[in-house]
Every structure is written in structure tokens, then in C-alpha cells.
Design a protein around this motif. Structure first.
Motif: not given
Lengths: 229, 229
Positions: A12, A14-17, A19-20, A23, A86, B204-205, B207-208, B211-212, B214-215
Motif C-alpha cells: 500500500p 500512503a501519502s504523508d497526509r 499517515i498523519g 495516526s 504504522l 502524530m508528528s 509517528e510520521k 513511519f517514514f 522505516r520506508r
DNA sequence: GGATGTGAATAGGTTCACAGCG
DNA sequence: CGCTGTGAACCTATTCACATCC
């Protein structure tokens, strides 16, 4: 020329937004679950998060979770699905650099809160803080960044240092293996492309609020409309 | 049916994102000015702020400032232009509610820093904090919100209270005349439409970023490309 | 009937690319 | 020349609207 040797499993995207918001949904679903409600509709999640129902469905689509048309989403399953998407199953270690007022507040904010994502090391150049445990977190001098980050396999850093030090500290973190940064320093970091930087600029945010508060018309009637979906 | 009784002076319309970047440009222009450089090109501002030159020109267009094709922008004039656009000439008073770790850090961050935008009152329901001056800022009990906000004509609020209290406190602030909120509580506020809310969600920030991080692919070569324009 | 899942339409923001100017 | 200012193209994100299912 698109590379079609993509692995079969439809990973999948998913865009940055998105992901936020995921969460956010996760947090709200925890509340819904705590209330003992086994199912939720997209419009309920939407109301709790201040977004539109269509947005919620679109976001959930992107992680590949499907609900039932007449009962909505299974709260526990959806929660699990989002967490699975996540979070790293092994958990991720985080380092914080800059144990000033803001750094301490951030430490206090995150300490012990989330098992999958814990701040395990703090760094500061004030010798008075070294070797102390501040808010459950060992504090090291800056020149220990490299060994500590490597030893604890830290990949995420939080930057609460003055702007003048930010670039240098960021480079050191990245050098040691960090590839995600939450940057509170009011500065544009120049880093390798593989590093993901999330900026939180407090001064900028306050100035934005101040600006728009001037532009908003004063309340006209006693019964104002209410924002949100 | 469009209302064409708009005043003749073409009042500039800038988007949310643009306002944020203008705040950034302002900060960087102060540095450029301090370095004694009388002119700047859009690409120089862009490099300092981590955006594209076209973006800078677009943003400056929206406040109606024009540079000279061969010398670029007059540093001082542009700075003045942005400040004139962003700031209230009389200055704006700000209130902070919730003097916990984060609240104190935010207070310390903003105290005395900017003359046009100063935090003049803090509120907390802990009696130990009342009547004390914390970081140059008088602390009142929550039930003093109404009179203090009115007396000091406060229109901007900073919310650093727990999520459970956020909605109620926000309503009180708005009731007293606040129409801009910087909200650190992890909660979607439901408020009248005339109120501008800027959310900063620390969890949230983080967690973002996690997440990224990891990618992102690990660094491949020693000489990585560098992010930014 | 009222929900989900999703193609299509829309809105919004960013970048391109070039005319115009000093 | 290399810069600014800007229409137009582009790209991304959101919303609409409806087929589909229980």
C-alpha cells in the motif's frame, strides 16, 4: 519506463497526509474501543477527527482494510490493522538532542507513553546533565552520539537544539544511522535524500495563528455555525 | 452570485501555506540583513528556506512586493513589507493555558522574543501556580480567563492542556474573545467558524517520522545527493 | 435504507517556462 | 545575460456521487 518488476504483494502506498491522519484515527479508535463499541462507521471516526467521512474511507482504503457495508468497521480489527501498518513490530528507538526547556517537555511528553516508539537516549553539551537520568532517559554528551546511536540501533531523532547547532547535530545523527528527524529548530536542514525530516516550527505556527486571527470576522450572531464536518 | 462591491484596493489573498513560508522568509531575511547584504535573489531566499525559487516569487507576488529584475529584492524593504503584511501594527497579546512541562517550555520559547506578539497571561488550575510570575508571565486560575482576556484584549490563545480539558478551555477562551488558537492538545476542537485553529500534534508528528524512517532505503553510496532545491 | 468502496470531478498548490526588463 | 513576474501546465489531495452490498 515504469519498472514492472514490482513485488506481487500490492504494497500500500500512503501519502504523508494520510499517515498523519491514520495516526489520528488510531488514537481515536483506542477511545472508541475503551468505550466498548465493537463497530464504528466512517462518519463517526470522521467526526472525532475533524475530517470528512469520504476522507476516512479513502485513507482506510490505502491500507487495504475493508469494513462491512451495514455494520461499518470492526473497531479492534481496524485498530490492529492501522497499528500493523504504522508501527515496526520490533519497536523503534528514538534519540533526543538538546535537553533544554523544550527538550525536557518533549521527553516528559513521550516517556513511557508508547511501547513501540520510545526515547532511549538524550544528548546535551551541558556537562551538568551528563550521566544523569532525566525523565527516565540517560543523558550523554554530544560526542557520544555515534556510539550510542549505533549501539541502540536508533533510527529516529528529535532535534531540540538552537538553530545554530541544528545542521551539525543533524549531520552527526545521520552519520550514525538516523534516517528520520523531528526538527524543532527553526532552520531548513540540508541532509541526504534518504532522511525524512518533519519540521515543527513553533514561532511560525504562532505567527500563522496571529495572522489569521486578525483576518477572521468577529462573531456576528450568538448562534454561530460550528466548524468541522 | 459574486459580491463585486469589493473595495478597490486589491487586498492580497494569501493561502495558509503561503503565510507560513512568509514567516520563514522574514526570519531568514533578518539574517541576510544582519550580514549586511542589501539585496537578495529569490534563489538565495529559496536555498535558505528549503523551497524553490519559483515558490518564493509566487509568495512575494501574493503580498504585492516587487523586486528589480537585475538586483533582486531590496532586503530591508522586503523585510518591512512582509512584517507589515504579517503583523498587527499595534501588536497582539497572547494567552497560554496549561502551565505544565510543555506550557512552560512554550512560555520560555516565546517570552520577550518578539515585541509584536507577546504572551501576557498564563492560566492553570493548580493553585500553587496562581499569582506567581512564571517566565515573565503572570499566572491566573482558569476562572479568571474571561476578565483577563477581555481586559488585555487577547485574541490569540495557546492550548497546552490535557486533551480531556481542551474543548472546554477552548470554548471559554473563544467566549472571552479569542479568535485564534494554537492547539497542542491531541484533539479535534469543535469551535465557531470564525476561530482559526492551528494544531500541533507532537505524537502524530513523531509517528510520521518513525513511519517514514522505516520506508527510507538505507544510504547506498558514500556521496549521497542532498535534499532541498 | 444506510453503509462501504471507488471512479470521476474538483480544488488547491507547486512548478514550468517564457515574456520582459535592466 | 540572468533576473523577476506570471499565465499555463502539472500534480496532488479532497470531495462528489453512485454502484454495490448487507
Amino acid at each position: 519506463m515504469p519498472d514492472d518488476r514490482t513485488p506481487n504483494l500490492k504494497l500500500p502506498t500512503a501519502s504523508d497526509r494520510t499517515i498523519g491522519r491514520l495516526s489520528l484515527y488510531r488514537r481515536m479508535l483506542n477511545i472508541v474501543k475503551a468505550e466498548g463499541r465493537p463497530y464504528v462507521y466512517s462518519h463517526q471516526i470522521a467526526a472525532l477527527c475533524g475530517v470528512t467521512p469520504a476522507q476516512v474511507r479513502r485513507d482506510l482504503m490505502s491500507i487495504g482494510y475493508s469494513g462491512s457495508p451495514n455494520r461499518g468497521y470492526d473497531t479492534s480489527e481496524l485498530l490492529w490493522s492501522i497499528e500493523d501498518f504504522l508501527y515496526d513490530p520490533k519497536g523503534q528507538n528514538v534519540a533526543l538532542v538538546g535537553v533544554g526547556n523544550l527538550g525536557r517537555a518533549i521527553l516528559a511528553y513521550f516517556t513511557g507513553r508508547r511501547p513501540r516508539l520510545s526515547v532511549v537516549a538524550a544528548f546535551d553539551n551541558d556537562p551538568a546533565k551528563h550521566s544523569r537520568v532525566i525523565l527516565g532517559c540517560r543523558c550523554y554528551p554530544l560526542d557520544q552520539i555515534e556510539p550510542v546511536v549505533r549501539a541502540q540501533e536508533i533510527r529516529v531523532g528529535i532535534l531540540t537544539v538552537p538553530a545554530s547547532a541544528a545542521q551539525l547535530v543533524a549531520e552527526r545523527l545521520v552519520e550514525a544511522g538516523v534516517c528520520g528527524l523531528l526538527n524543532f529548530a527553526p532552520m531548513a536542514l540540508r541532509l541526504p535524500l534518504h532522511v525524512h525530516v518533519e519540521d515543527i516550527d513553533l514561532a511560525m505556527s504562532l505567527e500563522k495563528v496571529a495572522f489569521f486571527s486578525r483576518r477572521r470576522s468577529r462573531p456576528v450572531a450568538a448562534t454561530d455555525k460550528v466548524a468541522g464536518s
